[in-house]
Design a protein around this motif. Structure first.
Motif, mmCIF file in Angstrom:
data_model
loop_
_atom_site.group_PDB
_atom_site.id
_atom_site.type_symbol
_atom_site.label_atom_id
_atom_site.label_comp_id
_atom_site.label_asym_id
_atom_site.label_seq_id
_atom_site.Cartn_x
_atom_site.Cartn_y
_atom_site.Cartn_z
ATOM 1 N N TRP A 1 44.604 48.437 41.535
ATOM 2 C CA TRP A 1 43.651 47.395 41.181
ATOM 3 C C TRP A 1 43.734 47.183 39.690
ATOM 4 O O TRP A 1 43.715 48.101 38.921
ATOM 5 N N GLY A 2 43.769 45.978 39.285
ATOM 6 C CA GLY A 2 43.787 45.701 37.863
ATOM 7 C C GLY A 2 43.927 44.229 37.684
ATOM 8 O O GLY A 2 44.788 43.598 38.311
ATOM 9 N N THR A 3 43.046 43.636 36.903
ATOM 10 C CA THR A 3 43.140 42.210 36.658
ATOM 11 C C THR A 3 43.092 42.028 35.156
ATOM 12 O O THR A 3 42.373 42.748 34.463
ATOM 13 N N SER B 1 43.371 37.561 45.867
ATOM 14 C CA SER B 1 43.810 38.705 45.063
ATOM 15 C C SER B 1 43.547 40.022 45.774
ATOM 16 O O SER B 1 43.781 41.074 45.229
ATOM 17 N N ARG C 1 36.661 39.499 36.658
ATOM 18 C CA ARG C 1 36.439 38.651 37.838
ATOM 19 C C ARG C 1 35.010 38.853 38.316
ATOM 20 O O ARG C 1 34.426 39.913 38.089
ATOM 21 N N GLY D 1 36.850 42.101 41.231
ATOM 22 C CA GLY D 1 35.776 42.025 40.250
ATOM 23 C C GLY D 1 35.065 43.346 40.057
ATOM 24 O O GLY D 1 34.682 43.694 38.946
ATOM 25 N N HIS E 1 36.209 46.482 40.697
ATOM 26 C CA HIS E 1 36.949 47.740 40.563
ATOM 27 C C HIS E 1 36.681 48.497 39.271
ATOM 28 O O HIS E 1 36.819 49.719 39.250
#
Lengths: 476, 193
Positions: free
Chosen positions: A384-386, A369, A390, B55, B57
């Motif tokens: 950035w962005g999930t 990722s 994580r 993780g 950010h």
């Protein structure tokens, strides 16, 4: 010329030819004198040529290398006169006006060219005339020097093909009975122009000198190198740095004139015993500011063994990039500059590619990722962005004991006995089938965020297709 | 800012500090975000763990972070010193695998002072150097209501007292908030190694 270039590298006896596949046919591209003597010619198909001359040695042609070779020859030919241009795919055109007396006259000049090319193993044909057209005709058909002002006498007996006209035109002229240039010049111009167009008359006039023709010499590519030879050898680091500083000033002035910046600099220090040492400096971004580059050389120069002394310094920008002049702005950029210099300095110790930054990547596989890119060749990117949290750190999956689809109540990991306090999940992640990844051979993964009563918050996954439990990461 | 009533946090600027324990990476990231500026993270290339920008950010913008992978600890320390002295970054984080001797610790301290940057070393448990200003031991703590609960313990302080604080990460404010310590729960005594 192309075959000469190849034969220079690997001599071969007898007929030799280079072949090139053009429009689905393997044809002869260039051949040597021995092959021509056996009746082969350029453009003939290779299988025909093999039938004519069974002993023919051949190689595939490499037109790009030939082009580079021709450019090298062009640079060499500036020893005769400053104005040298390329002529077609295997010719050079020299404007020797006012330069012949330096070598003792026109005949001496041509003799010199013949001798030097013969020594280099290259077949050359030279023609010289008042006009470019006449010189071309003489070089391709016969050779020699045309006396000043007598172009028609010099090239009159040459076939019309010597006029740089198309093959079809020269064939048609021959069918009309106009075989030589003098025939053509005597024929009525108006009807010829009507029949063949104005270009034929233009070529004739250019060859005879009644129409001007320009010669465009190739521009010299800028050379980013400076050097300094010292009367006495030096050995102190401060002296070498002072010399480097002087060279750097000259080099940066050159870079500035071309609006380029150096990316890689090489400082060659030649010692008295003819050994030379190199200091290479890779910059984190193109620069041409001597005050900023000089301190970056310090570390490399410190490591140099001066031996009995250094008597020549040579500084070259081996890789340059465009760096346009920029408007000064009131926004301070000092910190960014300092950071780039720091990346350079760290790069000289651990390698510029080992200073990295993270860039976002479009993949739902956790370890893919993000990308890790050299900081010197990338700029930070947003994005950035999930969707789901994580872990802070990832490691290679470590197996733990566990059965079933639910996370184990108790497990041992890294010699710690852990009890699951709370588990969040599962989050199913499927492998990317379009990439073959060894680590994802076990198929689907169900990820769980497991908070242990001992404190550690781990990222566990279960592989339902080949049952097993693994720890792959750790949260805050 | 008075967001955290933890004395000695953030640790003194332009000094070297150490952190150990399972929550050390979290501590370093939070400090990097707090100091607001470019950060260089120096690590040895052989290490198997991988910092994950996807993780961290929410805590620290990955654009502010540069990673330097050195081949061994000698190189890592040299890079750290260089980065501290340059004055271009606000924090240099170094992952150490072996204890520092006094000379190396003192050199880093001087470099931090000269370059006006803060140095933070991530050390294995019990391998502290005497030259540092403060040493913290950080570990996550289990809390049924909150999954960012951490216990930060100041275990060495050159210019003050020691202490223990329970903190949590406040996502919306992007900062640390102090919470009352959780009661003694089974298994929550101290951080596992």
């Amino acid at each position: 010329m192309a075959s000469d270039r190849v034969l220079r590298a690997r001599p071969a006896e007898g007929p030799f030819a280079l072949t090139l596949i053009e429009s689905n046919a393997n044809r002869l591209y260039c051949l040597n004198q021995a092959a021509e003597d056996q009746g082969l010619n350029r453009g003939m198909s290779y299988s025909d040529a093999r039938a004519f001359a069974p002993s023919l040695i051949s190689q595939p042609a490499h037109p790009q290398a030939d082009e580079r070779f021709l450019v090298t020859l062009r640079r060499w030919a500036t020893r005769y006169c400053p104005w040298v241009g390329l002529e077609g795919r295997d010719g050079l055109v020299l404007d020797v006006t006012g330069a012949t007396h330096l070598l003792g006259g026109e005949a001496a000049l041509i003799k010199d060219i013949h001798q030097r090319f013969a020594r280099a193993g290259i077949t050359v044909r030279v023609g010289m005339g008042d006009t470019r057209g006449a010189a071309w005709a003489l070089a391709r058909h016969g050779g020699g020097v045309a006396a000043p002002g007598q172009m028609l006498e010099a090239i009159g007996n040459l076939p019309v093909a010597a006029l740089r006209i198309e093959d079809a035109t020269s064939l048609a002229l021959q069918r009309l009975g106009l075989r030589t240039i003098s025939d053509l010049s005597r024929a009525p111009r108006a009807s010829l122009a009507r029949r063949f167009g104005a270009s034929l008359m233009l070529r004739l006039d250019q060859a005879l000198g009644t129409q001007p023709e320009e010669l465009s010499p190739l521009a010299e590519p800028p050379h980013y190198g400076t050097r300094m030879t010292l009367p006495e050898p030096i050995g102190l680091t401060s002296d070498v740095m002072a010399g480097t500083s002087r060279l750097l000033d000259q080099l940066c002035a050159k870079l500035k004139a071309q609006e380029t910046g150096a990316r890689v600099l090489t400082l060659t220090l030649r010692r008295v015993d003819q050994d030379s040492q190199q200091v290479e400096l890779r910059l984190a971004r193109p620069l041409r500011d001597p005050h900023r580059i000089l301190p970056l050389f310090q570390r490399g120069v410190d490591a140099v063994d001066a031996g009995f002394g250094i008597d020549q310094l040579r500084l070259e920008a081996t890789q340059v990039e465009p760096l346009p002049v920029q408007q000064l702005s009131h926004v301070a950029t000092g910190r960014q500059d300092k950071l780039d210099d720091l990346i350079t300095r760290i790069g000289t110790r651990i390698g510029l590619e080992n200073v990295q930054r993270f860039l976002p990547a479009d993949s739902h596989i956790p370890e893919r990722s993000f990308l890790i890119a050299p900081a010197a060749h990338s700029r930070p990117e947003p994005g950035w962005g999930t969707p789901r949290p994580r872990p802070l750190i990832l490691f290679a999956p470590e197996p733990i004991a566990g059965t079933g689809a639910q996370p184990p109540r108790q497990f041992r990991w890294r010699r710690m006995s852990l009890t699951t306090g709370r588990a969040t999940g599962p989050e199913r992640i499927a492998p990317e089938w379009w990439l073959s990844d060894e680590n994802w051979r076990s198929g689907l993964r169900d990820y769980w965020h497991v908070e242990t009563r001992q404190g550690r918050r781990l990222w566990l996954f279960h592989t339902p297709q080949s049952p097993g439990w693994f720890v792959q990461g750790e949260f805050a | 800012m008075t967001d955290t009533p933890i004395p000695y946090y953030p640790p003194k600027k332009h000094r070297t500090h150490e952190v150990c324990g399972a929550g050390a990476v979290f501590f370093a990231l939070v400090l990097a975000a707090r100091l607001d500026g470019p950060v260089i993270w120096v690590r040895e290339a052989w290490q198997g763990t991988q910092l994950t920008p996807s993780g961290f950010h929410p805590i620290l913008d990955p654009a502010h972070l540069l990673i330097a992978s050195a081949k061994d600890q000698t190189d890592a320390l040299a890079v750290t010193e260089e980065a501290l002295r340059a004055g271009a970054v606000s924090l240099v984080v170094t992952e150490l695998s072996k204890p520092l001797d006094l000379t190396a610790g003192r050199r880093l301290q001087l470099a931090a002072r000269d370059g006006k940057a803060t140095a933070l070393a991530l050390i294995p448990e019990g391998m502290g150097s005497n030259a540092v200003e403060t040493r913290w031991s950080c570990a996550p703590v289990f809390d049924p209501q909150d999954s960012t609960h951490q216990r930060w313990e100041l275990i060495k302080n050159k210019s003050g007292t020691l202490g223990v604080w329970d903190v949590r990460w406040d996502h919306s404010a992007r900062r640390i908030a102090v919470v009352p310590p959780v009661g003694q729960r089974p298994g929550s005594t101290g951080a596992p190694g």
